[in-house]
Scaffold this motif. Sequence first.
Motif, mmCIF file in Angstrom:
data_model
loop_
_atom_site.group_PDB
_atom_site.id
_atom_site.type_symbol
_atom_site.label_atom_id
_atom_site.label_comp_id
_atom_site.label_asym_id
_atom_site.label_seq_id
_atom_site.Cartn_x
_atom_site.Cartn_y
_atom_site.Cartn_z
ATOM 1 N N ILE A 1 -2.188 5.712 6.271
ATOM 2 C CA ILE A 1 -0.835 5.173 6.468
ATOM 3 C C ILE A 1 -0.474 5.063 7.948
ATOM 4 O O ILE A 1 0.346 4.230 8.311
ATOM 5 C CB ILE A 1 0.242 5.972 5.675
ATOM 6 C CG1 ILE A 1 0.403 7.396 6.173
ATOM 7 C CG2 ILE A 1 -0.039 5.953 4.202
ATOM 8 C CD1 ILE A 1 1.529 8.144 5.466
ATOM 9 N N TRP B 1 3.052 3.631 9.606
ATOM 10 C CA TRP B 1 4.038 4.618 9.128
ATOM 11 C C TRP B 1 4.345 5.587 10.270
ATOM 12 O O TRP B 1 3.460 5.937 11.052
ATOM 13 C CB TRP B 1 3.492 5.389 7.925
ATOM 14 C CG TRP B 1 3.481 4.603 6.649
ATOM 15 C CD1 TRP B 1 2.632 3.592 6.339
ATOM 16 C CD2 TRP B 1 4.344 4.764 5.525
ATOM 17 N NE1 TRP B 1 2.915 3.100 5.095
ATOM 18 C CE2 TRP B 1 3.965 3.806 4.567
ATOM 19 C CE3 TRP B 1 5.407 5.611 5.231
ATOM 20 C CZ2 TRP B 1 4.604 3.680 3.342
ATOM 21 C CZ3 TRP B 1 6.040 5.497 4.007
ATOM 22 C CH2 TRP B 1 5.645 4.534 3.081
ATOM 23 N N TYR C 1 6.515 11.087 6.089
ATOM 24 C CA TYR C 1 6.358 9.839 6.839
ATOM 25 C C TYR C 1 7.357 8.804 6.342
ATOM 26 O O TYR C 1 7.760 8.826 5.174
ATOM 27 C CB TYR C 1 4.953 9.269 6.649
ATOM 28 C CG TYR C 1 3.887 10.082 7.316
ATOM 29 C CD1 TYR C 1 3.533 9.839 8.637
ATOM 30 C CD2 TYR C 1 3.252 11.105 6.629
ATOM 31 C CE1 TYR C 1 2.563 10.609 9.255
ATOM 32 C CE2 TYR C 1 2.289 11.879 7.237
ATOM 33 C CZ TYR C 1 1.941 11.629 8.553
ATOM 34 O OH TYR C 1 0.994 12.390 9.167
ATOM 35 N N LYS D 1 8.339 4.483 6.524
ATOM 36 C CA LYS D 1 7.974 3.121 6.937
ATOM 37 C C LYS D 1 9.272 2.420 7.334
ATOM 38 O O LYS D 1 10.189 2.299 6.519
ATOM 39 C CB LYS D 1 7.315 2.402 5.753
ATOM 40 C CG LYS D 1 6.781 1.029 6.082
ATOM 41 C CD LYS D 1 5.465 1.133 6.812
ATOM 42 C CE LYS D 1 4.874 -0.216 7.111
ATOM 43 N NZ LYS D 1 3.578 -0.426 6.581
#
Lengths: 188, 165
Positions: A106, A111, A127, A129
């Motif tokens: 990711i 991310w 995390y 986005k």
Amino acid sequence: MKKLSRYIAVLCFALIAPWQVASAQNLSKENGYVDFGNLTGVYGEPKVQINLGTAMLGFVAGAAEQEDPDIAGLLAKLKSVRVLVYDIEQDAEVALNTVDQVTKDIQKEGWETIVSVNEDDEKVRIYAKMEKGKIDGLVVMAVDGTNRRKSEAVFINIIGEIDPAQVGRVTRSLDIDVDISSGEVHRD
Amino acid sequence: MSDQKNSNDWEQKLDQLNKQIEDDVFLKNMNNEDAELADLVKANRVIDQLDEIGLQKAPDHLGNKLYAIADGKPVDNKSGWLPWRAMASAAAVLLIAIVLSPWQNNDPSAEEIEQARNQLAMTFFYLNKAADKTRIHTQQTIAESVQMAMSKSPFILADEEAVEL
């Protein structure tokens, strides 16, 4: 006649199959989607498995509309909620490795790390986005191998606009008391 | 009727043969010692028995179809196919299509919505749990760093030097 029924069957399949497949594929194409792989082979069936799609989240938001319109508004922005919780009494290593692998994947996809805790037998990673200044997806991975009897690996992926500051508020609004040992949710 | 009788005769003979082979102690013993040899003996017995049964007359409708193929004529398959079966198949297919149709009304029940709400609650519970862990860990790390910084402050260093003197 036999041919006709075959044509009808093919026609029905052609009409339904793409819709069924598309609904599953659409989710994986979302910006905030993360694949956690499959740990069932190592730890068996997940202790908790939650898979809520856009439609069902919309219904839950609709039901919360009268009680708390703000919370309903927050829930309405969610597209998908996926949770996998595994008991990892035997060996936390595979789950810890999965956290590392997913982290690598990711991070390549842009991310951003919100918080990361790294201990020998414990890892917690959160995390997000980002999309146009807003969180469009959230990933939480928590592996706690410190207590062999209660060790568990938690993988959460929320797709949609979410404000981490509102998580506590949503939890309070849902009036819950979760019994982890039985996996039951009691309303207060 | 004669077809039926003939078929019964050779079927009975085959059944008898099967039973004989199954009950044969000699073959059972042989099977334990040498399975391949036992299979060969069984095969020979089957061949002998089939020779005894001889050629059988095919049922009339099968015979007609085979002759039609040999003569290059189109085979009439409709005799065994009843129109109502086709209608039933089509109806079943349509019914399945309607049940699976994405356009039908799929509103969840109140129980399903309540279950989804509980699942959502559990999700947020785990989110909070993870957030709590990171918060505690962060606080501990900061506290340790502050303690370390304090222990190396100039005042403490001065005290240590004074003791050494």
